[in-house]
Design a protein around this motif. Structure first.
Motif, PDB file in Angstrom:
ATOM      1  N   ILE A 231      -4.982   5.310   1.676  1.00 51.95           N
ATOM      2  CA  ILE A 231      -4.636   6.922   1.562  1.00 51.95           C
ATOM      3  C   ILE A 231      -5.608   7.523   0.877  1.00 51.95           C
ATOM      4  CG2 ILE A 231      -3.489   6.016  -0.693  1.00 51.95           C
ATOM      5  CD1 ILE A 231      -1.312   8.447  -0.513  1.00 51.95           C
ATOM      6  N   LEU A 232      -6.110   8.509   1.082  1.00 56.10           N
ATOM      7  CA  LEU A 232      -7.282   9.334   0.447  1.00 56.10           C
ATOM      8  C   LEU A 232      -6.726   9.878  -0.865  1.00 56.10           C
ATOM      9  CD1 LEU A 232      -9.100  10.914   3.665  1.00 56.10           C
ATOM     10  CD2 LEU A 232      -9.640   8.918   2.487  1.00 56.10           C
ATOM     11  N   PRO A 233      -7.312  10.203  -1.764  1.00 53.60           N
ATOM     12  CA  PRO A 233      -7.014  10.698  -3.194  1.00 53.60           C
ATOM     13  C   PRO A 233      -6.808  12.341  -2.814  1.00 53.60           C
ATOM     14  CG  PRO A 233      -9.004   9.698  -3.509  1.00 53.60           C
ATOM     15  CD  PRO A 233      -8.632   9.689  -1.849  1.00 53.60           C
ATOM     16  N   GLY A 234      -5.532  12.692  -3.271  1.00 60.27           N
ATOM     17  CA  GLY A 234      -5.036  14.169  -3.277  1.00 60.27           C
ATOM     18  C   GLY A 234      -5.342  14.896  -4.663  1.00 60.27           C
ATOM     19  N   THR A 235      -4.628  15.791  -4.843  1.00 58.97           N
ATOM     20  CA  THR A 235      -4.660  16.495  -6.286  1.00 58.97           C
ATOM     21  C   THR A 235      -3.730  15.496  -7.152  1.00 58.97           C
ATOM     22  OG1 THR A 235      -2.449  17.661  -5.831  1.00 58.97           O
ATOM     23  CG2 THR A 235      -4.462  18.759  -5.174  1.00 58.97           C
ATOM     24  N   LYS A 236      -4.078  15.811  -8.385  1.00 55.29           N
ATOM     25  CA  LYS A 236      -3.203  15.284  -9.265  1.00 55.29           C
ATOM     26  C   LYS A 236      -1.766  15.083  -9.232  1.00 55.29           C
ATOM     27  CE  LYS A 236      -4.366  15.166 -13.921  1.00 55.29           C
ATOM     28  NZ  LYS A 236      -4.206  15.695 -15.409  1.00 55.29           N
ATOM     29  N   GLU A 237      -1.242  16.578  -8.630  1.00 56.00           N
ATOM     30  CA  GLU A 237       0.182  16.480  -8.453  1.00 56.00           C
ATOM     31  C   GLU A 237       0.510  15.636  -7.124  1.00 56.00           C
ATOM     32  OE1 GLU A 237      -1.927  19.077  -8.972  1.00 56.00           O
ATOM     33  OE2 GLU A 237      -1.107  19.614 -10.734  1.00 56.00           O
ATOM     34  N   GLU A 238      -0.180  15.366  -6.170  1.00 53.30           N
ATOM     35  CA  GLU A 238       0.075  14.695  -4.960  1.00 53.30           C
ATOM     36  C   GLU A 238       0.080  13.299  -5.354  1.00 53.30           C
ATOM     37  OE1 GLU A 238      -1.537  17.712  -1.455  1.00 53.30           O
ATOM     38  OE2 GLU A 238      -2.956  16.352  -2.637  1.00 53.30           O
ATOM     39  N   ASN A 239      -1.021  12.878  -6.066  1.00 55.85           N
ATOM     40  CA  ASN A 239      -1.072  11.613  -6.270  1.00 55.85           C
ATOM     41  C   ASN A 239      -0.007  10.820  -7.089  1.00 55.85           C
ATOM     42  OD1 ASN A 239      -3.669  11.671  -4.915  1.00 55.85           O
ATOM     43  ND2 ASN A 239      -4.901  12.110  -7.010  1.00 55.85           N
ATOM     44  N   THR A 240       0.399  11.883  -8.226  1.00 57.07           N
ATOM     45  CA  THR A 240       1.354  11.432  -9.039  1.00 57.07           C
ATOM     46  C   THR A 240       2.987  11.381  -8.274  1.00 57.07           C
ATOM     47  OG1 THR A 240       0.389  12.698 -10.836  1.00 57.07           O
ATOM     48  CG2 THR A 240       2.948  12.324 -10.991  1.00 57.07           C
ATOM     49  N   LYS A 241       2.918  12.534  -7.421  1.00 55.11           N
ATOM     50  CA  LYS A 241       4.218  12.440  -6.548  1.00 55.11           C
ATOM     51  C   LYS A 241       4.259  10.879  -5.904  1.00 55.11           C
ATOM     52  CE  LYS A 241       6.658  15.213  -3.195  1.00 55.11           C
ATOM     53  NZ  LYS A 241       6.442  14.652  -1.894  1.00 55.11           N
TER      54      LYS A 241
ATOM     55  N   ASN B 184       0.931  -1.365  -0.021  1.00 58.32           N
ATOM     56  CA  ASN B 184       0.096   0.056  -0.030  1.00 58.32           C
ATOM     57  C   ASN B 184       0.791   1.306   0.025  1.00 58.32           C
ATOM     58  OD1 ASN B 184      -2.809  -1.184   0.501  1.00 58.32           O
ATOM     59  ND2 ASN B 184      -1.795  -1.980   2.210  1.00 58.32           N
ATOM     60  N   ILE B 185       0.551   2.115  -0.792  1.00 59.74           N
ATOM     61  CA  ILE B 185       1.248   3.373  -0.935  1.00 59.74           C
ATOM     62  C   ILE B 185       0.528   4.299  -0.016  1.00 59.74           C
ATOM     63  CG2 ILE B 185       1.815   5.418  -2.091  1.00 59.74           C
ATOM     64  CD1 ILE B 185       1.867   3.612  -4.717  1.00 59.74           C
ATOM     65  N   LEU B 186       1.314   4.566   1.034  1.00 58.63           N
ATOM     66  CA  LEU B 186       0.788   5.456   2.341  1.00 58.63           C
ATOM     67  C   LEU B 186       0.847   6.754   2.298  1.00 58.63           C
ATOM     68  CD1 LEU B 186       2.290   2.915   4.999  1.00 58.63           C
ATOM     69  CD2 LEU B 186       0.071   2.671   3.834  1.00 58.63           C
ATOM     70  N   ASP B 187       1.419   7.552   1.657  1.00 62.27           N
ATOM     71  CA  ASP B 187       1.680   8.936   1.627  1.00 62.27           C
ATOM     72  C   ASP B 187       1.852   9.462   0.245  1.00 62.27           C
ATOM     73  OD1 ASP B 187       4.455   8.725   1.459  1.00 62.27           O
ATOM     74  OD2 ASP B 187       4.415   8.623   3.773  1.00 62.27           O
TER      75      ASP B 187
ATOM     76  N   GLY C 109      -9.683   6.392 -11.514  1.00 54.61           N
ATOM     77  CA  GLY C 109      -9.790   7.829 -11.714  1.00 54.61           C
ATOM     78  C   GLY C 109     -10.268   8.749 -10.375  1.00 54.61           C
ATOM     79  N   ILE C 110     -10.114   7.984  -9.281  1.00 54.33           N
ATOM     80  CA  ILE C 110     -10.296   8.450  -8.065  1.00 54.33           C
ATOM     81  C   ILE C 110      -9.021   8.996  -7.483  1.00 54.33           C
ATOM     82  CG2 ILE C 110     -12.160   7.249  -7.142  1.00 54.33           C
ATOM     83  CD1 ILE C 110     -10.399   6.125  -5.223  1.00 54.33           C
ATOM     84  N   TYR C 111      -7.840   8.654  -8.276  1.00 54.20           N
ATOM     85  CA  TYR C 111      -6.618   9.335  -7.955  1.00 54.20           C
ATOM     86  C   TYR C 111      -6.029   9.676  -9.436  1.00 54.20           C
ATOM     87  CZ  TYR C 111      -6.193   6.310  -4.001  1.00 54.20           C
ATOM     88  OH  TYR C 111      -6.489   5.873  -2.416  1.00 54.20           O
ATOM     89  N   PRO C 112      -6.536  11.056  -9.659  1.00 55.25           N
ATOM     90  CA  PRO C 112      -5.880  11.557 -10.948  1.00 55.25           C
ATOM     91  C   PRO C 112      -4.495  11.544 -11.045  1.00 55.25           C
ATOM     92  CG  PRO C 112      -7.628  12.811 -10.062  1.00 55.25           C
ATOM     93  CD  PRO C 112      -7.388  11.942  -8.976  1.00 55.25           C
ATOM     94  N   LEU C 113      -3.772  11.230 -12.180  1.00 51.68           N
ATOM     95  CA  LEU C 113      -2.554  11.011 -12.213  1.00 51.68           C
ATOM     96  C   LEU C 113      -2.112  11.770 -13.352  1.00 51.68           C
ATOM     97  CD1 LEU C 113      -1.894   7.297 -11.379  1.00 51.68           C
ATOM     98  CD2 LEU C 113      -1.433   9.215  -9.935  1.00 51.68           C
ATOM     99  N   ASP C 114      -0.898  12.224 -13.687  1.00 53.35           N
ATOM    100  CA  ASP C 114      -0.042  12.772 -14.924  1.00 53.35           C
ATOM    101  C   ASP C 114       0.783  11.614 -15.364  1.00 53.35           C
ATOM    102  OD1 ASP C 114       1.413  14.012 -16.653  1.00 53.35           O
ATOM    103  OD2 ASP C 114       1.940  15.595 -15.561  1.00 53.35           O
ATOM    104  N   TYR C 115       0.208  10.889 -16.311  1.00 51.93           N
ATOM    105  CA  TYR C 115       1.143   9.684 -16.938  1.00 51.93           C
ATOM    106  C   TYR C 115       2.342  10.008 -17.559  1.00 51.93           C
ATOM    107  CZ  TYR C 115      -3.107   7.192 -15.324  1.00 51.93           C
ATOM    108  OH  TYR C 115      -4.193   6.612 -14.772  1.00 51.93           O
TER     109      TYR C 115
ATOM    110  N   SER D 282       0.580  -0.113  -4.870  1.00 49.61           N
ATOM    111  CA  SER D 282      -0.658   0.472  -5.386  1.00 49.61           C
ATOM    112  C   SER D 282      -1.277   1.444  -4.517  1.00 49.61           C
ATOM    113  CB  SER D 282      -1.741  -0.772  -5.524  1.00 49.61           C
ATOM    114  OG  SER D 282      -1.123  -1.794  -6.311  1.00 49.61           O
ATOM    115  N   LEU D 283      -2.196   2.201  -5.091  1.00 49.90           N
ATOM    116  CA  LEU D 283      -2.868   3.052  -4.512  1.00 49.90           C
ATOM    117  C   LEU D 283      -4.233   2.458  -3.834  1.00 49.90           C
ATOM    118  CD1 LEU D 283      -2.322   6.174  -6.627  1.00 49.90           C
ATOM    119  CD2 LEU D 283      -1.719   6.046  -4.112  1.00 49.90           C
ATOM    120  N   HIS D 284      -4.780   2.469  -2.772  1.00 51.09           N
ATOM    121  CA  HIS D 284      -5.936   1.932  -2.079  1.00 51.09           C
ATOM    122  C   HIS D 284      -6.713   2.750  -1.336  1.00 51.09           C
ATOM    123  CE1 HIS D 284      -3.814  -2.004  -2.895  1.00 51.09           C
ATOM    124  NE2 HIS D 284      -4.945  -2.258  -3.577  1.00 51.09           N
ATOM    125  N   SER D 285      -7.845   3.125  -1.645  1.00 53.79           N
ATOM    126  CA  SER D 285      -8.418   4.366  -0.620  1.00 53.79           C
ATOM    127  C   SER D 285      -8.714   3.871   0.733  1.00 53.79           C
ATOM    128  CB  SER D 285      -9.796   4.597  -1.275  1.00 53.79           C
ATOM    129  OG  SER D 285     -10.703   3.285  -1.313  1.00 53.79           O
TER     130      SER D 285
END
Length: 240
Positions: A106-116, A76-79, A136-142, A100-103
């Protein structure tokens, strides 16, 4: 294309899956796979196993029911820095490591935070695969994700469960199309996995194959075609 491996599956040890290691291995053999990866959810997933489970996997045979087995973890990605929920000592003892990201972790952040967050996991030398980078609950810059995966020899996953219309993840098809077009551009390999939580889904790839055919995605960028190709790609990460 021959589909010879599925390395993202779960057993009862994960807390919300329904079969044993032996039952999953037999299902893999029955479906003609040459390699099955069993990757239990890491400790921060509610109901899953603790770190001692992973540290003790060395006692389990790597050949079961006529099929080669790799035993590992879905971290689990935690932060937003990409930290995960097993330490390096435990991770070194495993055959394969997905992050992986699991809700629930970790709660979804901004696209920049999720990508980071995903980039942090990609740059972890212990992480082999980014699991379901499509929700899509975690928008990413691919683009930076594909670039970093290429640099670090980290595989990006096409998750069959994500594409299942009954699934809970959002806008997965559109996100995967964006990711796969970038993978084609950069020559970044991908791996097709079932994310099976029950024996009947082991090796399942119906939704993934439909998308791959639609995009005419290059077969040479799909590591499932060869167990040797998959293992060689993993080894590249450890030679850096």
């Amino acid at each position: 294309m021959d589909y010879l491996l599925d390395v993202h599956t779960h057993t009862v040890a994960s807390g919300h899956a329904y079969n044993s290691i032996m039952e999953m291995a037999k299902a893999g053999f029955d479906k003609g796979l040459k390699l099955l990866g069993i990757t239990e959810h890491a400790p921060m997933m509610p109901g899953s196993c603790n770190s001692m489970y992973f540290r003790n996997l060395k006692v389990v045979p790597r050949s079961l029911c006529g099929i080669e087995v790799m035993l590992g973890v879905e971290l689990n990605i935690l932060d937003f820095d990409g930290h995960v929920d097993l330490d390096a000592h435990a991770l070194r003892q495993l055959d394969i490591r997905i992050a992986s990201l699991h809700s629930v972790c970790i709660l979804p952040g901004t696209k920049e935070e999720n990508t980071k967050a995903v980039l942090g996991a990609i740059h972890n030398p212990m992480v082999d695969i980014i699991g379901h980078p499509d929700d899509g609950i975690y928008p990413l810059d691919y683009k930076p994700i594909v670039e970093a995966a290429k640099e670090t020899h980290t595989l990006l996953e096409i998750n069959n469960n994500s594409l299942n219309p009954m699934g809970a993840r959002k806008n997965t098809r559109g996100n995967l199309i964006t990711m796969l077009e970038l993978c084609r551009e950069y020559g970044q390999p991908v791996i097709m996995n079932s994310d099976a939580h029950v024996f009947s889904d082991v090796g399942r790839r119906d939704f993934s194959e439909e998308l791959i055919r639609e995009l005419d995605f290059p077969e040479e960028l799909i590591v499932n075609r060869s167990v040797e190709t998959f293992k060689e790609y993993l080894n590249l990460k450890y030679q850096q």
